[in-house]
Scaffold this motif. Structure first.
Motif, PDB file in Angstrom:
ATOM      1  N   ASN A 190      22.299 -25.369  -6.968  1.00  0.00           N
ATOM      2  CA  ASN A 190      22.443 -25.216  -8.421  1.00  0.00           C
ATOM      3  C   ASN A 190      21.125 -24.788  -9.067  1.00  0.00           C
ATOM      4  O   ASN A 190      20.724 -25.301 -10.119  1.00  0.00           O
ATOM      5  CB  ASN A 190      22.939 -26.521  -9.063  1.00  0.00           C
ATOM      6  N   ARG A 196      26.881 -29.003 -15.032  1.00  0.00           N
ATOM      7  CA  ARG A 196      27.960 -28.218 -14.437  1.00  0.00           C
ATOM      8  C   ARG A 196      27.357 -27.288 -13.405  1.00  0.00           C
ATOM      9  O   ARG A 196      26.176 -26.968 -13.433  1.00  0.00           O
ATOM     10  CB  ARG A 196      28.705 -27.398 -15.488  1.00  0.00           C
ATOM     11  N   THR A 197      28.205 -26.800 -12.515  1.00  0.00           N
ATOM     12  CA  THR A 197      27.713 -25.881 -11.502  1.00  0.00           C
ATOM     13  C   THR A 197      27.403 -24.515 -12.107  1.00  0.00           C
ATOM     14  O   THR A 197      28.099 -24.045 -13.004  1.00  0.00           O
ATOM     15  CB  THR A 197      28.742 -25.725 -10.373  1.00  0.00           C
ATOM     16  N   VAL A 245      25.840 -27.134 -19.746  1.00  0.00           N
ATOM     17  CA  VAL A 245      24.882 -26.924 -18.664  1.00  0.00           C
ATOM     18  C   VAL A 245      23.481 -27.138 -19.222  1.00  0.00           C
ATOM     19  O   VAL A 245      23.135 -26.582 -20.270  1.00  0.00           O
ATOM     20  CB  VAL A 245      24.988 -25.502 -18.087  1.00  0.00           C
TER      21      VAL A 245
END
Length: 129
Positions: free
Chosen positions: A77, A27-28, A2
């Motif tokens: 996000n 990434r979430t 991330v």
């Protein structure tokens, strides 16, 4: 992995407001607990605020309670820190962070920097008196 990037920092007079944003990519964030930390010159990094994966539970250091609000928009996000009634002692570099856990059983675990795996580069907030 991330990647986190903060924005929204700057110079503000005492009593003013700022909103920090933290955009995530790679990434979430939706499954991670997240937090904000800060580091003032000559001081250690300190916990400011945290949220579990959904935002249903939030935690704050006593010095910012009632003035700062952590929130998240999992659809975007993005993590936010709304700061109001700012004081000169709030001057610091502010970092957003994401944990590998979605939540913790104890509130103290949210305050520990070693529980966060991903960090942004930081955003300077300066509050003038």
């Amino acid at each position: 992995q991330v990647q986190l990037v903060e924005s929204g920092g700057g110079l503000v007079q005492a009593g003013g407001s700022l909103r920090l944003s933290c955009a995530a990519s790679g990434r979430t964030l939706s499954t991670y607990a997240v937090g904000w930390f800060r580091q003032a010159p000559g001081k250690e990094r300190e916990f400011v605020a945290a949220s579990n994966w959904s935002g249903s539970s939030t935690y704050y250091v006593d010095s910012v309670k009632g003035r700062f609000t952590i929130s998240r928009d999992n659809a975007k996000n993005t993590l936010y820190l709304q700061m109001s009634s700012l004081k000169p002692e709030d001057t610091a570099v502010y970092y957003c962070a994401a944990s590998l856990a979605s939540s913790y059983s104890g509130s103290n675990q949210y305050t520990q920097s070693y529980n966060y795996a991903y960090w942004g580069p930081g955003a300077q907030v300066t509050v003038s008196s």
